[in-house]
Write a protein that holds these residues in place. Structure first.
Motif: not given
Length: 238
Positions: A17, A20-21, A216
């Motif tokens: 996460v 990807t963020v 995400s």
């Protein structure tokens, strides 16, 4: 030990996460940056045309602006940029300095595209006006980034890549700090000036940002789903 091992999926999901963020925000920032560049180009094109004279005009002050130049072409300093494709035909971009009237300075002009003949050893004939001409066009960055297999200076009129530094070394003269992309004018010279409209490319980055953000969200959803499913008590068999 069992509790520690159960944390591994959560830690892995948190790492995914986070990655990807970060990627989504980076792509979003790139898209916004290209939107700003596109807005600068539109604003520069809408500004009043700049007339060239003896005072040096830098790339920073003229970039993407409309420019008017009056003078005579110097055909002895012709440079042909090789491997230029127009409607699936190979050819050259024709570079030639315009010696400005009433000035000791010149501007390097990309006059347009011309097709290459079947025999690459025979260069095309470039029709050049002998009299004073008025050239209008767009000021473009002078020095592109490129990769070459050889560091040797180009010889002859055919070059793989054209920069102001190389041109000034081969043909010493006082040049303005940009390349003038000619638009219109001298339509009987046989050169094609069908310049592509520059695209910002922002949509591509926004698309990548959406993909990273979606990945995400999917990671969070699957992590919560399997974590909840694991924590539910098992139903005893009937």
């Amino acid at each position: 030990m069992k509790r520690i091992s159960s944390l591994f999926p959560l830690l892995a999901a948190a790492a995914v996460v986070s990655l990807t963020v970060s990627a989504a925000f980076w792509q979003l920032s790139r898209g916004r940056e290209k939107d700003r560049v596109a807005a600068d180009i539109e604003a520069a094109n809408a500004a009043v045309s700049m007339a060239l004279g003896d005072s040096l005009v830098t790339e920073a002050s003229a970039r993407f602006r409309r420019v008017v130049a009056i003078g005579r072409f110097e055909p002895r300093a012709l440079v042909l940029a090789d491997n230029q494709v127009q409607r699936q035909r190979a050819g050259y971009h024709v570079y030639m300095p315009l010696l400005l009237s009433g000035s000791n300075r010149a501007v390097l002009v990309n006059r347009g595209w011309i097709a290459a003949g079947p025999d690459r050893g025979v260069l095309p004939t470039i029709a050049t006006p002998q009299d004073e001409v008025r050239i209008e066009g767009i000021a473009l960055p002078a020095n592109r980034r490129f990769v070459e297999l050889s560091s040797e200076a180009p010889r002859g009129p055919v070059w793989q890549n054209v920069t102001l530094e190389r041109f000034a070394a081969a043909h010493p003269m006082a040049l303005h700090g940009f390349v003038l992309e000619q638009h219109g004018g001298a339509l009987d010279d046989g050169l094609v000036r069908d310049w592509p409209r520059p695209e910002s490319g922002a949509a591509k980055h926004y698309g990548y940002a959406f993909q990273w953000a979606a990945l995400s969200v999917l990671t969070i959803f699957l992590t919560v789903f399997f974590h909840v499913r694991r924590s539910l008590p098992e139903t005893p068999p009937a």
